[in-house]
Design a protein around this motif. Structure first.
Motif, PDB file in Angstrom:
ATOM      1  N   ASN A  44       0.867  -1.187   0.000  1.00 40.03           N
ATOM      2  CA  ASN A  44       0.000   0.000   0.000  1.00 40.03           C
ATOM      3  C   ASN A  44       0.902   1.236   0.000  1.00 40.03           C
ATOM      4  O   ASN A  44       1.529   1.538   1.006  1.00 40.03           O
ATOM      5  N   LYS A  65       0.067   4.254  -0.134  1.00 37.68           N
ATOM      6  CA  LYS A  65      -0.576   5.405   0.530  1.00 37.68           C
ATOM      7  C   LYS A  65      -0.406   6.647  -0.350  1.00 37.68           C
ATOM      8  O   LYS A  65      -0.399   6.525  -1.576  1.00 37.68           O
ATOM      9  N   HIS A  99      -9.478   1.100   4.972  1.00 41.61           N
ATOM     10  CA  HIS A  99      -8.166   1.221   5.622  1.00 41.61           C
ATOM     11  C   HIS A  99      -8.327   2.100   6.863  1.00 41.61           C
ATOM     12  O   HIS A  99      -9.125   3.042   6.858  1.00 41.61           O
ATOM     13  N   GLU A 131      -5.163  -5.073  10.482  1.00 39.49           N
ATOM     14  CA  GLU A 131      -4.104  -4.079  10.692  1.00 39.49           C
ATOM     15  C   GLU A 131      -4.360  -3.337  12.001  1.00 39.49           C
ATOM     16  O   GLU A 131      -5.161  -2.394  12.034  1.00 39.49           O
ATOM     17  N   GLY A 167       2.925   2.136  10.872  1.00 36.89           N
ATOM     18  CA  GLY A 167       3.868   3.242  10.739  1.00 36.89           C
ATOM     19  C   GLY A 167       4.592   3.582  12.031  1.00 36.89           C
ATOM     20  O   GLY A 167       5.241   4.615  12.154  1.00 36.89           O
ATOM     21  N   SER A 216       3.849  -2.325  10.140  1.00 38.03           N
ATOM     22  CA  SER A 216       5.309  -2.338  10.306  1.00 38.03           C
ATOM     23  C   SER A 216       5.968  -3.643   9.841  1.00 38.03           C
ATOM     24  O   SER A 216       6.948  -4.099  10.438  1.00 38.03           O
ATOM     25  N   GLY A 276       3.046  -1.138   4.257  1.00 39.44           N
ATOM     26  CA  GLY A 276       3.024   0.288   3.955  1.00 39.44           C
ATOM     27  C   GLY A 276       4.424   0.775   3.601  1.00 39.44           C
ATOM     28  O   GLY A 276       4.921   0.562   2.487  1.00 39.44           O
ATOM     29  N   GLY A 277       5.091   1.407   4.577  1.00 40.34           N
ATOM     30  CA  GLY A 277       6.395   2.039   4.361  1.00 40.34           C
ATOM     31  C   GLY A 277       7.400   1.187   3.595  1.00 40.34           C
ATOM     32  O   GLY A 277       8.049   1.670   2.656  1.00 40.34           O
TER      33      GLY A 277
HETATM   34  O1  LIG Z   1      -1.136   0.632   6.901  1.00 38.29           O
HETATM   35  C1  LIG Z   1      -0.359  -0.212   6.506  1.00 38.29           C
HETATM   36  C2  LIG Z   1      -0.589  -0.898   5.213  1.00 38.29           C
HETATM   37  O2  LIG Z   1      -1.876  -0.648   4.729  1.00 38.29           O
HETATM   38  C3  LIG Z   1       0.859  -0.563   7.260  1.00 38.29           C
HETATM   39  O3  LIG Z   1       1.758   0.480   7.150  1.00 38.29           O
HETATM   40  P1  LIG Z   1       3.281   0.305   7.665  1.00 38.29           P
HETATM   41  O4  LIG Z   1       3.780  -0.964   7.030  1.00 38.29           O
HETATM   42  O5  LIG Z   1       3.987   1.530   7.170  1.00 38.29           O
HETATM   43  O6  LIG Z   1       3.208   0.188   9.153  1.00 38.29           O
END
Ligand SMILES: O=C(CO)COP(=O)(O)O
Length: 271
Positions: free
Chosen positions: A18, A20, A110, A182, A188, A228, A249-250
């Motif tokens: 993702n 974002k 989300h 999640e 994050g 994470s 995410g990141g």
């Molecule tokens: O929200 C997320 C994926 O949709 C998770 O984000 P992170 O992997 O950055 O913690």
């Protein structure tokens, strides 16, 4: 594992990135190209472990052109969709448009949309229905915040989100659903739910799907963990029986890191 230690999976693992609100359409193409090259070099078997990316809306046309032109086996989806199909809904994006852009998936609910845009379970149920109307597979996101976790009511809370967001969804539709657990406190923050926490909730979600629909459907639905996730922790998370993939995410913004997450089976031993 999703699977087991014998290398077979109960359900095909899905490794999803993702992005974002990161990566403009030029950066997005570069990232996807790098990811595809890295995985091609590593001879990744996409039929065994599926890969999907969720870029911003404005990247999707470029992603479609690249995946079609280069015949990339990477799937993609949008981060949200409208509950409506067309009309006077300024700023909204219809599932029909996403379908025409070759999207396979769409994220629904989300935690950032729930929190920042006040999306309720009732609204999300209409978005899940809209996804199915346009032949998109919804990736329904659920998960609790820190206060709920500390109060110990996280299972109950998450299952209530699940039930509310699936209101009116038929068994036939639910059979192709993807759910992403999640926990908000792990997104994050660098704080990862332990493999046992991920398993507890993913199993609870599957049991609930069995009650809402039936055991056969529950055994087909893929339940992902997100929060994470990195190359260094993915293998332990995916070693859990009811965790069928990850929503990243990141770490999905770095092609090499994300490719290593996709290749989690290759570092099972070293992690
Ligand atoms: O929200 C997320 C994926 O949709 C998770 O984000 P992170 O992997 O950055 O913690």
């Amino acid at each position: 594992m999703t699977s087991s230690t014998n290398g077979t999976f109960d359900r095909k693992p899905l490794i999803a990135g993702n992005w974002k609100m990161n990566m403009d359409h030029v950066q997005g193409i570069t990232l996807l190209q790098k990811l595809a090259w890295t995985l091609a070099d590593a001879e990744h078997d996409f039929a065994r472990v599926e890969v999907a990316v969720f870029p911003p809306f404005t990247d999707l046309r470029g992603v479609q052109t690249l995946t079609m032109g280069d015949d990339l086996p990477v799937r993609y989806g949008a981060q949200d969709l409208s509950a409506q199909d067309s009309g006077a809904y300024t700023g909204e994006i219809s599932g029909q448009f996403l379908s025409r852009l070759g999207c396979s998936y769409v994220l629904v609910g989300h935690s950032e949309r729930r929190a920042l845009h006040g999306e309720s379970d009732a609204l999300l149920a209409t978005k899940v229905a809209a996804a199915y109307r346009h032949e998109l597979t919804p990736v329904l996101c659920v998960g609790e915040g820190l206060e709920i976790r500390q109060a110990g009511t996280h299972v109950q809370y998450t299952l209530e989100q699940l039930r509310g967001s699936l209101e009116g969804i038929t068994a036939e539709q639910a059979a192709t659903l993807v759910v992403a657990y999640e926990p908000v406190w792990a997104i994050g923050t660098g704080e990862v739910a332990g493999p046992d926490d991920a398993q507890e909730l993913c199993a609870a979600i599957r049991t609930e799907l069995g009650l809402l629909y039936d055991a056969d459907i529950a055994s087909k639905v893929r339940v992902l963990y997100g929060g994470s996730v990195k190359a260094s922790n993915v293998a332990q998370i995916l070693a859990q029986r009811d965790v069928d993939g990850v929503l990243v995410g990141g770490a999905s913004l770095d092609a090499a890191e994300f490719a290593n997450i996709v290749r989690f089976e290759h570092h099972l031993v070293t992690d």
